[in-house]
Design a protein around this motif. Structure first.
Motif, PDB file in Angstrom:
ATOM      1  N   ALA A   2      21.298 -39.381  -5.852  1.00 15.09           N
ATOM      2  CA  ALA A   2      20.110 -39.468  -6.710  1.00 15.09           C
ATOM      3  C   ALA A   2      18.949 -38.681  -6.121  1.00 15.09           C
ATOM      4  O   ALA A   2      18.199 -38.019  -6.847  1.00 15.09           O
ATOM      5  N   GLY A   3      18.781 -38.745  -4.814  1.00 14.10           N
ATOM      6  CA  GLY A   3      17.713 -37.989  -4.164  1.00 14.10           C
ATOM      7  C   GLY A   3      17.875 -36.496  -4.347  1.00 14.10           C
ATOM      8  O   GLY A   3      16.903 -35.773  -4.611  1.00 14.10           O
ATOM      9  N   ASP A   4      19.108 -36.017  -4.220  1.00 14.90           N
ATOM     10  CA  ASP A   4      19.368 -34.597  -4.450  1.00 14.90           C
ATOM     11  C   ASP A   4      19.050 -34.202  -5.882  1.00 14.90           C
ATOM     12  O   ASP A   4      18.509 -33.126  -6.142  1.00 14.90           O
ATOM     13  N   LEU A   5      19.393 -35.076  -6.824  1.00  9.20           N
ATOM     14  CA  LEU A   5      19.123 -34.772  -8.229  1.00  9.20           C
ATOM     15  C   LEU A   5      17.621 -34.720  -8.509  1.00  9.20           C
ATOM     16  O   LEU A   5      17.173 -33.950  -9.362  1.00  9.20           O
ATOM     17  N   VAL A   6      16.849 -35.524  -7.783  1.00  6.49           N
ATOM     18  CA  VAL A   6      15.387 -35.471  -7.935  1.00  6.49           C
ATOM     19  C   VAL A   6      14.876 -34.098  -7.527  1.00  6.49           C
ATOM     20  O   VAL A   6      14.094 -33.461  -8.257  1.00  6.49           O
ATOM     21  N   TYR A   7      15.313 -33.616  -6.377  1.00  8.84           N
ATOM     22  CA  TYR A   7      14.849 -32.308  -5.916  1.00  8.84           C
ATOM     23  C   TYR A   7      15.392 -31.170  -6.783  1.00  8.84           C
ATOM     24  O   TYR A   7      14.705 -30.166  -7.005  1.00  8.84           O
ATOM     25  N   LEU A   8      16.613 -31.313  -7.284  1.00 15.14           N
ATOM     26  CA  LEU A   8      17.152 -30.319  -8.198  1.00 15.14           C
ATOM     27  C   LEU A   8      16.286 -30.238  -9.443  1.00 15.14           C
ATOM     28  O   LEU A   8      15.987 -29.143  -9.944  1.00 15.14           O
ATOM     29  N   SER A   9      15.860 -31.390  -9.953  1.00 14.67           N
ATOM     30  CA  SER A   9      14.998 -31.424 -11.134  1.00 14.67           C
ATOM     31  C   SER A   9      13.647 -30.780 -10.843  1.00 14.67           C
ATOM     32  O   SER A   9      13.107 -30.045 -11.674  1.00 14.67           O
ATOM     33  N   PHE A  10      13.093 -31.055  -9.668  1.00 16.82           N
ATOM     34  CA  PHE A  10      11.830 -30.422  -9.283  1.00 16.82           C
ATOM     35  C   PHE A  10      11.966 -28.899  -9.324  1.00 16.82           C
ATOM     36  O   PHE A  10      11.111 -28.192  -9.855  1.00 16.82           O
ATOM     37  N   ALA A  11      13.057 -28.407  -8.739  1.00 15.89           N
ATOM     38  CA  ALA A  11      13.258 -26.960  -8.687  1.00 15.89           C
ATOM     39  C   ALA A  11      13.481 -26.379 -10.085  1.00 15.89           C
ATOM     40  O   ALA A  11      12.914 -25.342 -10.432  1.00 15.89           O
ATOM     41  N   ALA A  12      14.302 -27.056 -10.885  1.00 16.42           N
ATOM     42  CA  ALA A  12      14.652 -26.534 -12.203  1.00 16.42           C
ATOM     43  C   ALA A  12      13.464 -26.516 -13.154  1.00 16.42           C
ATOM     44  O   ALA A  12      13.325 -25.609 -13.976  1.00 16.42           O
ATOM     45  N   PHE A  13      12.585 -27.498 -13.038  1.00 23.40           N
ATOM     46  CA  PHE A  13      11.455 -27.590 -13.967  1.00 23.40           C
ATOM     47  C   PHE A  13      10.151 -27.079 -13.380  1.00 23.40           C
ATOM     48  O   PHE A  13       9.069 -27.332 -13.913  1.00 23.40           O
ATOM     49  N   GLY A  14      10.248 -26.342 -12.277  1.00 25.91           N
ATOM     50  CA  GLY A  14       9.059 -25.719 -11.704  1.00 25.91           C
ATOM     51  C   GLY A  14       8.063 -26.697 -11.137  1.00 25.91           C
ATOM     52  O   GLY A  14       6.851 -26.449 -11.178  1.00 25.91           O
ATOM     53  N   LEU A  15       8.555 -27.814 -10.580  1.00 28.58           N
ATOM     54  CA  LEU A  15       7.659 -28.832 -10.037  1.00 28.58           C
ATOM     55  C   LEU A  15       7.545 -28.754  -8.522  1.00 28.58           C
ATOM     56  O   LEU A  15       7.078 -29.692  -7.889  1.00 28.58           O
ATOM     57  N   ALA A  16       7.957 -27.640  -7.946  1.00 29.30           N
ATOM     58  CA  ALA A  16       7.909 -27.509  -6.489  1.00 29.30           C
ATOM     59  C   ALA A  16       6.483 -27.666  -5.969  1.00 29.30           C
ATOM     60  O   ALA A  16       6.239 -28.335  -4.962  1.00 29.30           O
ATOM     61  N   ALA A  17       5.523 -27.036  -6.656  1.00 25.99           N
ATOM     62  CA  ALA A  17       4.126 -27.140  -6.217  1.00 25.99           C
ATOM     63  C   ALA A  17       3.631 -28.575  -6.343  1.00 25.99           C
ATOM     64  O   ALA A  17       2.892 -29.074  -5.485  1.00 25.99           O
TER      65      ALA A  17
END
Length: 203
Positions: free
Chosen positions: A48-63
């Motif tokens: 689940a933690g990996d999927l959270v970061y994958l979602s951040f990256a995919a939806f441009g939420l890195a910043a």
């Protein structure tokens, strides 16, 4: 998404997931102390933690993730504290020969949250998804289908790799049947769990 791109992502993720770190140490310690079934919620929490970061990256939420660094810091320390609690429980456990597989070390949802917090507080995971992933995949052209494919790869790879570690540790546990051996195994697992907590805080 191109099969070669997915294959490259799967390979990179496999290498990253298989490398020793706080997540693997926590899962192995959990499996040694509570068996494979007891480690499953932690494995799912890591996924689940990996999927959270994958979602951040995919939806441009890195910043956005970077700007909420304090929140992730709190999560990291909370996860480390829970791992220490599990380590103490394992260290003090007194198994019997009839119940070598029944060490009580917390409710499944707490174990799941521990796995989730370990991943969210792990810089290696953050760097992989927010820094390295864009070099493997053109996220600006990522479609809904492509995102679903990435999710599937993450789930399969992590279940196989991390679940494999848990299964191997649980198998090692099953080789020891005497109460004395199980006590030593629990204390070793508790030490590993505490080490994982220290690794989480130190990074």
């Amino acid at each position: 998404m191109e099969p070669t791109t997915l294959a490259a992502f799967a390979l990179a993720l496999t290498l990253a997931a298989a490398s020793p770190g706080p997540g693997i140490a926590a899962v192995v310690a959990r499996a040694l102390g509570a068996g494979f079934r007891g480690a499953v919620p932690m494995v799912l929490g890591l996924v689940a933690g990996d999927l959270v970061y994958l979602s951040f990256a995919a939806f441009g939420l890195a910043a956005l993730a970077a700007s909420f660094g304090g929140v992730f810091l709190v999560v990291k320390y909370a996860g480390a504290a829970y791992l220490i609690w599990l380590a103490v429980r394992l260290w003090r456990a007194e198994p019997s020969a009839q119940a070598v597989g029944a060490v009580a070390t917390g409710r499944p949802w707490r174990t799941f949250l521990a796995g989730l917090s370990v991943t969210l507080g792990n810089p290696k995971v953050m760097v992989f998804y927010l820094a390295l992933l864009p070099s493997l995949i053109d996220l600006e052209r990522l479609t809904a289908l492509g995102f679903a494919e990435l999710i599937a790869v993450v789930i399969v790879v992590l279940l196989v790799v991390v679940g494999g570690y848990a299964a191997a540790a649980a198998r090692a546990r099953d080789l020891f049947r005497s109460p004395r051996a199980m006590k030593l195994m629990n204390r070793g697992a508790g030490t590993m769990m505490a080490g994982a907590a220290v690794a989480v805080v130190a990074k």
